[in-house]
Design an enzyme around this catalytic site. Sequence first.
Site, PDB file in Angstrom:
ATOM      1  N   SER A  34       0.830  -1.209   0.000  1.00  0.00           N
ATOM      2  CA  SER A  34       0.000   0.000   0.000  1.00  0.00           C
ATOM      3  C   SER A  34       0.862   1.256   0.000  1.00  0.00           C
ATOM      4  O   SER A  34       0.397   2.331  -0.376  1.00  0.00           O
ATOM      5  CB  SER A  34      -0.917   0.015   1.232  1.00  0.00           C
ATOM      6  N   SER A 118      -8.466   4.444  10.688  1.00  0.00           N
ATOM      7  CA  SER A 118      -9.842   4.028  10.468  1.00  0.00           C
ATOM      8  C   SER A 118     -10.229   4.723   9.178  1.00  0.00           C
ATOM      9  O   SER A 118     -10.288   5.960   9.113  1.00  0.00           O
ATOM     10  CB  SER A 118     -10.739   4.440  11.618  1.00  0.00           C
ATOM     11  N   SER A 339     -32.827  23.256  17.500  1.00  0.00           N
ATOM     12  CA  SER A 339     -33.150  22.401  18.655  1.00  0.00           C
ATOM     13  C   SER A 339     -32.015  22.380  19.677  1.00  0.00           C
ATOM     14  O   SER A 339     -32.263  22.305  20.877  1.00  0.00           O
ATOM     15  CB  SER A 339     -33.406  20.957  18.195  1.00  0.00           C
ATOM     16  N   GLU A 360     -23.481  13.628  10.386  1.00  0.00           N
ATOM     17  CA  GLU A 360     -22.788  13.807  11.668  1.00  0.00           C
ATOM     18  C   GLU A 360     -21.342  13.335  11.632  1.00  0.00           C
ATOM     19  O   GLU A 360     -20.491  13.879  12.328  1.00  0.00           O
ATOM     20  CB  GLU A 360     -23.553  13.067  12.771  1.00  0.00           C
TER      21      GLU A 360
END
Lengths: 612, 612
Positions: A34, A118, A339, A360
């Site tokens: 990689s 990740s 909210s 999110e």
Amino acid sequence: MNDIDTEKLQGIANQLRIHSIAATTAAGSGHPTSCCSAADLVAALFFGHMHYDPKNPHYHNNDRFILSKGHAAPLLYAAWAETGLFPASDLLKLRELGSDLEGHPTPRLPFVDVATGSLGQGLSVGVGMALCARLDKLDHNTYVLLGDGEIAEGAVWEAASLAGIAKLNNLTAIVDVNRLGQSEATAFGHEVGVYKKRFEAFGWRTEEIDGHDMEEILEVLAAVGLGTQPLVILAKTIKGAGISFIQDKDGWHGKALSKDEAERAIAELQPKAKTGIDVTIPAPSQLPAPNNAAPASCPPVNYKLGDSVATREAFGNALVRIGEADPRLIALDGDTKNSTYSEKFFKKFPERSVECFIAEQNMVGVATGFAARGKVPFASTFACFLTRAYDQIRVAGISQANLKLAGSHVGVSIGEDGPSQMGLEDLAMMRAVAGSAVLYPSDAVSAEKLVEQMAEKKGICYLRTSRPKSPVIYNNDEPFPIGGAKVLRQATGDKATVVAAGVTLHEALKAADALKNEGVGITVIDAYSVKPLAGEVIKAAAQKTKNTVLTVEDHYAEGGLGDAVAGELSADGIKVHKLAVTELPHSGKSAELLAKYGIDATAIVKKVKALG
Amino acid sequence: MNDIDTEKLQGIANQLRIHSIAATTAAGSGHPTSCCSAADLVAALFFGHMHYDPKNPHYHNNDRFILSKGHAAPLLYAAWAETGLFPASDLLKLRELGSDLEGHPTPRLPFVDVATGSLGQGLSVGVGMALCARLDKLDHNTYVLLGDGEIAEGAVWEAASLAGIAKLNNLTAIVDVNRLGQSEATAFGHEVGVYKKRFEAFGWRTEEIDGHDMEEILEVLAAVGLGTQPLVILAKTIKGAGISFIQDKDGWHGKALSKDEAERAIAELQPKAKTGIDVTIPAPSQLPAPNNAAPASCPPVNYKLGDSVATREAFGNALVRIGEADPRLIALDGDTKNSTYSEKFFKKFPERSVECFIAEQNMVGVATGFAARGKVPFASTFACFLTRAYDQIRVAGISQANLKLAGSHVGVSIGEDGPSQMGLEDLAMMRAVAGSAVLYPSDAVSAEKLVEQMAEKKGICYLRTSRPKSPVIYNNDEPFPIGGAKVLRQATGDKATVVAAGVTLHEALKAADALKNEGVGITVIDAYSVKPLAGEVIKAAAQKTKNTVLTVEDHYAEGGLGDAVAGELSADGIKVHKLAVTELPHSGKSAELLAKYGIDATAIVKKVKALG
């Protein structure tokens, strides 16, 4: 760009390959193939294109580089070694406990802004950094190197969409399309056209190149920043490129070469390798550094005892109040700002506000990008929707990012909207983040003070706010240090110490009044700092109530306040009884639900009476 | 389709609007304007297009409908009431504690397959259902209604990508493009062309329509299933359509009309409204039901005591072994199948295996879709990457889905890859899921038996597996019921009860041997079932060791095994001491890291000696 020696760059690329192979073979693990696919791209960026000070990786106007495909860490380490930042011999300590050249990059290294490894998170961070550069009037570019496998992650498309909307022409993504994933080929192999269509649909300028052709690489890099769109370079590459007997073969992901194989590979590469140490890297422009200093003080809090204010609204008020004094404050929201009340900040400071829409994961990644550039980003949404970004939050913990999160609408107390909108696992989730602080105010004053504390403290801090209004119970000058607790009721002979926070604190106070009428005393503690917990305060109180504690929380019974108190104090012989939500809740009125799930004043009274 | 009365359908749409307005006004909260924009689409689907048995929502060959924009729940409820499934008067009990017509849909209702309300999840579930229909040779279609705001979620694009790759022409997405989000307009408003480009780039056939033109709606629906691609219908709509004084206005998201406003709105709609009760809904084709019966038994487990086998590999072996007997088993992975060992099942049963590529959110959503159709899906990846899908897992909990998750590579014991690859918060995360079971085997036999238990038990079960090999310590006939624990060492006079699981169990056994040589006895318990915990077993043992327990876990100190034991037993006066990972770990060798973070045999010995 005419004076760039492409042959030299190709030589450096091979040197980076050699380092990557040698380091992973020495470690006995890692991802050399990689590294090899991306070596030409990285050589071109670090030794022929990016403007930065190699002696000072933190310089504020350096071009930024994020290795989203973090498993190619040895390649990144090799590039910095070849700039001369540290000796190349250190590379052979890869993955050792005593070396910060870890298996995947972490900011323990000065040239790493954020942890990666990740997959699919780097582009969001890059969006945050590019937005920050624009805010700070800096002219550097941000480069994100991605693998083709990782662009299956939805977070990449959340980031791509916002970058397109914001027209971030100071952001460049480079996709190393090496065709092979970990366990099989990617879905699209070398069909780069598929990715081209996708990025175009998300508002990007695209370039397709041969990722091993240095001329092509330099040519598209020369056009970085042109036009008004972010740029993606889709580079067709070969996994393991340069190792004749391994390249483009299946089964070589995440596998170090044997000593013999490594020697053979290095022998192939050596004749074509050149060092980068003597390359003059273009300097960044000298522009004023942004003002990222903490303010000396903030305007005061101003509520009246007994005022009825939701903690979520106090959060919004605090953002504005602190934001006036602190230019580092940034607000981000996921289309819930009316909210969460971050809207107050959005209206007052639109230039420091980022509407991330309903995405999110990207919101948290963008916030992490701002944090890496010295800002203090507050990202808010419903607490339950922060679960969407748990991996990003987890990795921000590994980055030790200065990230602030606010989750509203926690627990069954939200009422009618039902379980999908109730944050009932957020304490468990946020407690288990490395180095996090977890804060849970019960009134407007404590909420505001805790937002101040969050802005002051470095690291990940989470504020848990409630939907319903609640009375102000603290004076404006009451301090709320992280790690503290407030003993609100205490008398000799108290039967138990009730530890609560948020809505259940008010229930505990009501229960204390009711029990007092029956001649039973209880100590009531506001555990507004769930992590770090004020264990000594609770213990001292508990020891005066026959070591008996009752925790009450609007959260599932697992991993929340009760477990925190029991986990910390049971070794000292403190007996911790828990009231918490123990089943999947239903829609209903707030008070009905507090009663049904056994966390209201009546339940507390009943439980205290039943205690032996 | 020529005999469909479009005027009648428009009338039904208005009736659905009236119900939605009346119900939300009665509840005092809810999202009537989000219902009104989609009313024509829903009327067309339920009363003019879908084939299903309205008396039997569970019939196996009904067309499936998923309301991904779950806040439009009253519209869905109204549609089913108008089919005659329950009295329309029930709609006025919306959001009441005593009614299952909750604020957002949950499978407490027979016509709801999965909970929705956390946006951007429905399409993944639809992909799972469409794949399942193909596997089961059923000819029904799956319809997913999405809002335009929610397609900012990356999970939608993960699902879109897999649907395109799998050429799911039995899947139709309908996007209700009403232009207005919760807190402001969406990024693209009514520019439907942006969405068209995106879906096309992800391999979909697209149709753009006016979402209030019944002829157009029916025309595109008539072409569902044509060609080889999934179909998306991009329907331009008006938020609050049909309420003249509210439609297309900002500030009306999630707000019920006042009683007066509702009366006025209903008076406008009433003259154009018609009931759907007398409509004859097209029947589904009668095809054989799939065999979704649990098997009578599985082939036996076959290891030798002392064999060295990683629990992750035993997981792969178990999938194959159980999969032979149980046709319900499905395996899904996120390009880690050669590490999680689900590859063994993929090779043996390719038709029951789904490679989801690096997109964990969609993987969990697809698995939830299979579960909703009677299968037993096992979705696997590294434990740390399951954090990526925490919101999907949380919502699967609300769905009470029969979902099985396996997370490998947990804790610092993975070694060199470093913290980004270590699952250190998965116990906290999974314990806090409603109704979950959390299982953590220490050897191959227990791993296999627990996979069997997972397949048998309804609901969400999580298996935590380790990277390193470990010795087989149990006989092949040892049972491992969920909720149990094994007392492995116990003698009169033991100083403490050590509770461990996974890699730390082996460390505890080593510590017991070392301590025995020094004349100190410890009880050792394998707490393989972290939730539900065998509290009584641990308590009984602890009471024989002066109420002293020591937990040891390869997990952060928050929310894991230690907190579970303390949270459950401290009320009984059991003193729980904890050994766990208390700081952000570093790369290094497995054994080095167990030592450095204080969870190896040496650390246990030291701690036991220090106990008073």
